[in-house]
Design an enzyme around this catalytic site. Structure first.
Site, PDB file in Angstrom:
ATOM      1  N   GLY A  58     -25.549  23.011   3.410  1.00  0.00           N
ATOM      2  CA  GLY A  58     -26.232  22.072   2.521  1.00  0.00           C
ATOM      3  C   GLY A  58     -25.802  20.643   2.795  1.00  0.00           C
ATOM      4  CG  LEU A  59     -21.818  17.928   4.133  1.00  0.00           C
ATOM      5  CD1 LEU A  59     -21.935  16.801   3.119  1.00  0.00           C
ATOM      6  CD2 LEU A  59     -20.349  18.171   4.492  1.00  0.00           C
ATOM      7  CG  ASP A  69     -24.014  18.513  -0.257  1.00  0.00           C
ATOM      8  OD1 ASP A  69     -25.015  19.201  -0.553  1.00  0.00           O
ATOM      9  OD2 ASP A  69     -22.897  19.009  -0.002  1.00  0.00           O
ATOM     10  CG  ASP A  96     -24.620  25.374   1.025  1.00  0.00           C
ATOM     11  OD1 ASP A  96     -24.651  25.831  -0.135  1.00  0.00           O
ATOM     12  OD2 ASP A  96     -23.979  24.360   1.355  1.00  0.00           O
ATOM     13  CG  ASP A  98     -26.763  23.140  -2.566  1.00  0.00           C
ATOM     14  OD1 ASP A  98     -25.762  23.235  -1.823  1.00  0.00           O
ATOM     15  OD2 ASP A  98     -27.710  22.381  -2.339  1.00  0.00           O
ATOM     16  CE  LYS A 131     -23.407  20.478  -3.664  1.00  0.00           C
ATOM     17  NZ  LYS A 131     -23.520  21.272  -2.418  1.00  0.00           N
ATOM     18  CG  ASN A 133     -19.333  18.382  -0.513  1.00  0.00           C
ATOM     19  OD1 ASN A 133     -18.106  18.407  -0.396  1.00  0.00           O
ATOM     20  ND2 ASN A 133     -20.139  18.963   0.355  1.00  0.00           N
ATOM     21  CB  SER A 134     -16.498  21.938  -2.867  1.00  0.00           C
ATOM     22  OG  SER A 134     -17.534  22.808  -3.227  1.00  0.00           O
ATOM     23  NE  ARG A 169     -19.055  26.719  -2.226  1.00  0.00           N
ATOM     24  CZ  ARG A 169     -19.493  25.732  -1.467  1.00  0.00           C
ATOM     25  NH1 ARG A 169     -20.414  25.984  -0.523  1.00  0.00           N
ATOM     26  NH2 ARG A 169     -19.042  24.510  -1.626  1.00  0.00           N
TER      27      ARG A 169
HETATM   28  C1  SPV Z   1     -21.647  23.022   3.018  1.00  0.00           C
HETATM   29  O1  SPV Z   1     -21.477  23.169   4.222  1.00  0.00           O
HETATM   30  O2  SPV Z   1     -22.573  22.376   2.562  1.00  0.00           O
HETATM   31  C2  SPV Z   1     -20.740  23.657   2.077  1.00  0.00           C
HETATM   32  C3  SPV Z   1     -19.411  23.913   2.497  1.00  0.00           C
HETATM   33  O3  SPV Z   1     -21.121  23.871   0.970  1.00  0.00           O
HETATM   34  S1  SPV Z   1     -18.457  22.640   1.925  1.00  0.00           S
HETATM   35  O4  SPV Z   1     -19.038  21.401   2.291  1.00  0.00           O
HETATM   36  O5  SPV Z   1     -17.177  22.883   2.586  1.00  0.00           O
HETATM   37  O6  SPV Z   1     -18.346  22.768   0.506  1.00  0.00           O
HETATM   38 MG    MG Z   2     -22.809  22.999   0.484  1.00  0.00          MG
END
Ligand code: SPV
Ligand code: MG
Length: 558
Positions: A58-59, A69, A96, A98, A131, A133-134, A169
């Site tokens: 997703g990113l 993202d 992904d 999300d 969402k 991003n983590s 996740r």
């Molecule tokens: C992504 O690749 O979009 C992910 C993984 O969700 S992360 O960016 O590590 O959260």
């Molecule tokens: Mg992602």
């Protein structure tokens, strides 16, 4: 401990769907790897490198689309990207997803669509829409556990491929909620039907992941994303019993670096020379795009058209044009800024005729157009059309148009010529009478010779080609008016077989000393010998240049 998903597996049968292949990767006893891609090209590169699966990040997809993202790209825009990726590759794609783009209902629709488009699985995270991003900020709010479990259930109930995988996740560590929260949710999600859990961590070490693995009862496989704890040796993941590692964003990051360096250098150096040795060649791009396959498909599916050629007879001066042809043959007279012959060869080229041979004679050096071949009739003033055609004898073969060099005609006359069946085909103007009057009053010196044709069926304005094939009976300048069906335009076509007949007749006529004869005589002789010459009837839409008045007409014609 439930270990069923870690049983050794038989080799992957080719018949497995992409989802089936992803399921095997998740459930195999090996640690498997999938690699990030964000569009069709990067997906191909992942497959080409030998990876068994793709992470549609997703990113990366959002960054490649130029947005954040944060669900700024709609789920159907993501779907479009995924479709290109899936079409371009044969290995499974884990998307992904999300937070699932809404509630259970949005999830249902997304899963059904992904199954339709050949996506192997979706990973959804237990956070809120839209969402974040983590790796941004701290303490991100988590989704309600039961609501998220319902979303998983809804997804499982909506998949149309039984092997489609839903990966749940766990964002408990990301949100700072600790191991127990992660384990509690992992169990709830497995209970809801998740095919695997993705345990996510943003620590620089794999401590959280390892703590989770020590407690997890392995009821479903575990997936990890070691972006932040990249220094951890991969064997540690293996030993811990992790099923799948995702290299989550490294194609995008590599591309950004390469594009920045290349772009900056080109800007700085105002030249491509410096970057050229370091970048992919254009032919490599064609290779990645699969141009070879297109070539093979063309050979298989396109009709095998013989290369078309043409012979243009342009040896005569055109005496009736007086001073206009003092220094050039009439085919090189200017008609609204371009020589007549250039206009004629353009029309031929438009019909895919690339191989054009022009027979030169009078003021031959004036005929120097690009993209034509020339042969010379050194005796142009003592011979006629048969003599000129004899000079181009070797070019009269295969699918070949024979044309006078002093004619202008609408492009569709050639279409007609190519559509009409036969081995020798002549274009005959059924409305020949309409051309009659303009040439009255020619000075006595010049005789206006018209190539009249008598045909098996007279021309009628409502004549349809399908009615019956028309053949030539006779051609020449001296037909009785009642016998005339039309006027030959100066355009003919021969097939391989027709070319052979024409070459044979040229030889026969030369042997009889008839090099002065015109093509109508050649055609009439072939007919007399029993060879069928087909007639393609047209109604006007052409003209020849014989005298100065014709030039004015030509200007109007264009
Ligand atoms: C992504 O690749 O979009 C992910 C993984 O969700 S992360 O960016 O590590 O959260
Ligand atoms: Mg992602």
């Amino acid at each position: 401990m439930i270990t069923s998903h870690r049983e050794p597996l038989s080799p992957q049968p080719e018949s497995l769907t992409k989802a089936g292949k992803l399921r095997r990767m998740l459930t195999s006893p090996e640690l498997e790897f999938i690699m990030e891609a964000h569009n069709g090209l990067s997906a191909k590169i992942v497959e080409e490198a030998g990876f068994k699966g793709i992470w549609a990040s997703g990113l990366s997809m959002s960054a490649a689309l130029g947005v954040r993202d944060n669900n700024e790209a709609s789920w159907t825009q993501v779907l479009e990207v995924l479709e290109f990726m899936a079409d371009a590759t044969t290995i499974p794609i884990l998307v992904d997803g999300d937070t699932g783009w809404g509630n259970f209902n949005n999830m249902r629709r997304a899963v059904a669509k992904f199954c339709q488009r050949g996506i192997a699985g979706i990973c959804i995270e237990d956070k809120l829409f839209p969402k974040t991003n983590s790796f941004i900020g701290e303490g991100q709010p988590l989704a309600d556990k039961d609501e998220f479990a319902g979303k998983i259930k809804a997804g499982k109930d909506s998949q149309t491929d039984p092997d489609f995988c839903i990966v749940a996740r766990l964002e408990a560590f990301i949100a700072g909620r600790g191991l127990n929260e992660a384990l509690d949710r992992a169990h709830a999600y497995a209970e809801a039907g998740a095919d695997a859990v993705l345990c996510h961590s943003k620590l620089a070490t794999a401590d959280e992941i390892m703590a989770f693995m020590r407690q997890w009862d392995n009821r479903v496989p575990v997936v990890i994303v070691p972006t932040k704890y990249y220094a951890t040796p991969t064997d540690e993941f293996r030993r811990a019993g992790i099923s799948l590692a995702i290299w989550a964003n490294h194609n995008l990051r590599a591309a950004i670096t390469a594009m920045r360096e290349t772009t900056a250098r080109i800007l700085r150096e105002e030249s491509l020379a410096g970057v050229e040795p370091n970048i992919t060649t254009v032919s490599e791009i064609f290779e990645i795009q699969g141009n070879d396959e297109l070539k093979r498909a063309e050979a298989r599916y396109l009709p095998k058209t013989e290369a078309r050629r043409a012979v243009v007879l342009a040896a005569s001066r055109g005496k009736a044009l007086g001073a206009l042809t003092a220094d050039r043959p009439k085919c090189m007279i200017d008609v609204r800024g371009r020589p007549l012959l250039a206009r004629l060869t353009d029309t031929l080229k438009q019909s895919g005729i690339r191989d054009i041979t022009v027979v030169r004679g009078y003021a031959r050096h004036m005929i120097n157009l690009p993209g034509i071949q020339t042969v010379d009739n050194d005796f142009y003033d003592k011979t006629g059309e048969v003599g000129s055609l004899a000079c181009a004898r070797d070019a009269v073969q295969g699918d070949c148009v024979i044309a006078y060099g002093d004619i202008l005609f609408r492009h569709h006359l050639l279409d007609k010529l190519f559509e009409t069946p036969g081995d020798i085909i002549v274009v005959v103007d059924g409305q020949w009478r309409a051309r009659g009057d303009e040439h009255q009053g020619d000075d006595a010196e010049t005789v206006w010779v018209r190539d009249f044709a008598e045909c098996s069926i007279p021309f009628a304005a409502d004549f349809m080609d399908e009615d019956a094939p028309v053949t030539l009976t006779r051609m020449g300048p001296d037909l009785a008016e009642a016998a005339i069906s039309g006027e030959w335009v100066g355009l003919a076509r021969v097939t391989e077989k027709g070319a052979e007949l024409v070459r044979g007749e040229i030889d026969a006529m030369l042997a009889e000393g008839l090099s002065k004869s015109g093509l109508p005589e050649l055609f009439s002789r072939l007919v007399a010998k029993g060879h069928a010459i087909s007639v393609a009837y047209v109604a006007g839409q052409w003209m020849d240049i014989d005298q100065a008045a014709d030039l004015n007409q030509a200007k109007l014609f264009l």
